[in-house]
Structures are given as C-alpha cells and as structure tokens.
Design a protein around this motif. Sequence first.
Motif, short mmCIF file in Angstrom:
data_model
loop_
_atom_site.label_atom_id
_atom_site.label_comp_id
_atom_site.label_asym_id
_atom_site.label_seq_id
_atom_site.Cartn_x
_atom_site.Cartn_y
_atom_site.Cartn_z
N ILE A 174 0.75 -0.71 0.17
CA ILE A 174 -0.26 -0.30 -0.22
C ILE A 174 1.10 1.43 -0.61
N HIS A 175 2.02 1.05 0.30
CA HIS A 175 3.31 2.20 0.70
C HIS A 175 4.17 1.80 -0.65
N ALA A 176 4.84 2.46 -1.10
CA ALA A 176 5.70 2.00 -2.05
C ALA A 176 6.56 2.36 -1.88
N ARG A 177 7.36 2.32 -1.17
CA ARG A 177 8.90 2.63 -0.98
C ARG A 177 8.93 1.45 0.18
N GLU A 178 8.42 0.53 1.08
CA GLU A 178 8.44 -0.76 1.45
C GLU A 178 8.11 -1.99 1.05
N TRP A 179 9.37 -1.96 0.41
CA TRP A 179 9.85 -2.96 -0.90
C TRP A 179 9.58 -4.32 0.26
N TRP A 232 9.95 6.85 -2.77
CA TRP A 232 8.11 7.47 -2.61
C TRP A 232 7.40 6.54 -1.53
N ARG A 233 6.24 7.27 -1.15
CA ARG A 233 5.30 6.25 -0.19
C ARG A 233 4.01 6.67 -0.49
N LYS A 234 3.85 7.63 -1.62
CA LYS A 234 1.90 7.67 -1.89
C LYS A 234 1.59 6.86 -3.64
N VAL A 302 0.10 -5.61 5.20
CA VAL A 302 1.35 -5.70 5.01
C VAL A 302 2.02 -3.98 4.93
N HIS A 303 3.47 -3.59 6.31
CA HIS A 303 3.96 -2.54 5.82
C HIS A 303 4.78 -3.40 6.45
N SER A 304 6.43 -2.05 6.27
CA SER A 304 7.58 -1.61 7.01
C SER A 304 7.50 -0.51 7.31
N TYR A 305 8.75 -0.40 8.15
CA TYR A 305 8.77 -1.55 9.31
C TYR A 305 8.73 -1.06 10.47
#
Length: 415
Positions: A174-179, A232-234, A302-305
Amino acid sequence: MKVLLLLGLVAVALADITRFEGEKVFRLKPVLDEHVTLIKELAKSIEVDFWSPESAELVSIDMDVDIRVPAMYLDMVFTFLQQNDMKIEVLIEDLQSAVDAQADNKPSPRAHSYTKYNNWDKVESWIASISSSNSDLISKQVIGNTYEGRPMTLLKLGRKSSSTKPAIFMDCGIHAREWISPAFCQWFVKEALSTYGRDAQMTSLLDEMDVFVLPVLNVDGYDYTHKSNRMWRKTRSRRSGSSCVGADPNRNFDAGWCTVGASNNPCSDIFCGYKIESEIEAKNVADFIRRNKSIIKAYLTVHSYSQLLLFPYAYTYELSATHSELLKVAEGASAALRSLYGTRYTSGPAAATIYPAAGGSDDWAHDLGVKYSYTFELRDTGRYGFLLPESQIKPTCEETMLAVKYIASYVQKNL
Ligand code: ARG
Ligand code: ZN
C-alpha cells in the motif's frame, strides 16, 4: 563497452532517477516537550523525509524518530539538535550507498526471484505465469486499474468449490517504498501453492477457505520507487491546482477520515486525499471488500518497518469491542513469528502502540464487520529501515508466514 556505458548513462538521465549521495538517516530521541517542538520546527524550515513516524505531525515524546536529511542540511541539523541536547544516532551514514547495497549484486538472471525485490514488470509477469500454471488452486481477477492505468490483479488461492467459501483478504504494497511487503505477498502465494497437500494446516486452510492476495496495492507508487525515487510513499495521482503528487492510500479510507494523524496538505506524505476513496487504488480495494463482505472473515495488510502487529483502532484511542480477542490472537501470532529466528514483534491497538491516525484500511475493514483486521509492520527496527537487504527477504518471509498461518488457523477454527 563504451557504447553500453553511454547507453546506460542516457537511460539513467532519461529516467531522471533521484540520488541520495551524502544523505543520512538519523534517529532522534525526544525526551522533552521542547524536543518535540524543535523537531516540528525543523520539519517546517527544511525538507526532512520522516521514515518513522511518517510525518512531523505524528511525532510525540519518548518516541524514536527516524529522519532522512539531505546532505546540504547535515551540519545545520546536527548543530541544531546538539545545541538542544537531543540524542542523535546515525542509522544510515550514506543513503545512496545503502540504496546500492540493498540488492545483492551477484551476477543475477534478470528474472523474477522470491529472494529479490522484483520490479512491477516482473511482478506482473509473475502474476500471469503463477496463476496460469496452477489453475486448480489459483485464479486471478482484475479489481480495477490504478490512476496511471495499471491493472490491479487480485489472486485467489483455494481449492475450487461449488459453494462459496469464507475468505481472508491480504494486501501488500500500500506504501510504495516498503519493498519487503510485496516480497512477502509473493512468498505467501508460492508457499501456499507448494505446501498445499504436504502441510496439513495449509491444506486444510485452502480446502475450507479462500485467500485473496493483492500482491501490490499501490502499483503506480511501487513502479515509481523502482524507476525514479526510491523513497516515494504515496500514490501518483495528480490534480489541477496542486503541483504535489499523490495521497497516502492508508489515510484515504472511510474511518474517521482525516481527523487525526493525517494531513489535508497535498504535499504531505500523510495527505488524506481530497475526499474519502479519492485514490482509485483505495476505492478498488474497498469496493471489492464491500461486495464480498459476507465472506471475508479477516483482513491483513502488510507494511514495513518496525516489527509490529497492529489492530484497530488507529483513528481513536477507544478499544474495539473485540479488543481482548484481537490482542490474544496478535500475541499468539507474534510468538509464532518469534519462534523461528527470535525476531521480536510488539502487538497492540495502533493508536496507543504507534500513534493515532485516521483513514486506514485496517480500521475501515474492521468497522465494516471484518473482525480480524491486522496491520503488519515487517522487519526491521531501523538498522536498514526501508532498505532491508535482499538477504533478509527469506528469513523475514519465513517468520511472517508463521504469524499469518497462526491468524488464519484461528480464524478458520472460529468461523
Ligand atoms: N505505519 C502505518 C501507516 O502509517 C501504520 C498503519 C496502522 N494503521 C492505521 N490505521 N494507521 O499507515
Ligand atoms: Zn506503510
């Protein structure tokens, strides 16, 4: 060779990739109210990228605050913070080196791999191939397109059945940089398919239930982190009147929308969007879950961190009516996760465990009637942050599988 090098340079120039030479990531420890004020003032005067929490508005006392500081402001920030006796720890010395080090650059086939961070093109072709080669256990459906027109393909895992089965919905990215998040969804699908018929729990789960997996929710943003800006996040939506791009999809759901822990400034990383579900990616997911709410028994995102297992509510400090059960299941899942490599997770309701924030998909799903609603914040606790090395994909996914299977089995037993 020279020609190749030149082509490489041209490609990089065309792609206009953001570089992070000399940038550092600091961890600040505000232990006084004045420290909190100072951090917020700092954020107003220079561009600081908040890693954790994700915006200056979310900072409060006694919290670890991880920020990325551009090279040109380093001296100034350092002096400013030290003059005010705030503890500073350097998490990342040179961000560009950390970005470069994230991939283990062994001579690698440029193919999809479960132990690498695959770009969107690879994830997209992986979705096509995995769903066509396992048609008895998996099917796919497009739940809509993203702002930039990419398909949002949802995978459905489960043994075919003539009657409708209860289901679990899980999204990643859902958030771009949380690979690490999309990497986990891919891992989950692989594990489900390869352990069905061998692992009793997985077999029973897929016999009795369906698991919907959305491997990447914010596809446009994810693609952008590979091609242009790793941080980037959004989303990538645009609107006339503002030069700032995107909204935070996890502030865009109908759950106390934009009341706390979100911003109505389109330039903020926690921008709630112009209205509820203004982001098509959030709307597509919400529409799917609304249409299927009678069968969806659990929602996992699921996100990080930070290594957290969160549950409602985030938009209020009030506890959910099912708080004690949600906590019990979260603690069981965290214990299962820890049993493999000793990784410690903290579980609790989001508002009290991290910070209050409205508009999240977890709260929205819960209020819609999906009781078991959980947000994972995967590894690590800040050593690498979003730049978790590829060598940690396997252990992270293995331990997270145990937590997800724990929740799934609880849900299955309590249908
Ligand atoms: N770091 C996540 C975010 O900011 C936490 C999500 C927790 N849930 C929530 N509804 N805020 O989106
Ligand atoms: Zn996130």
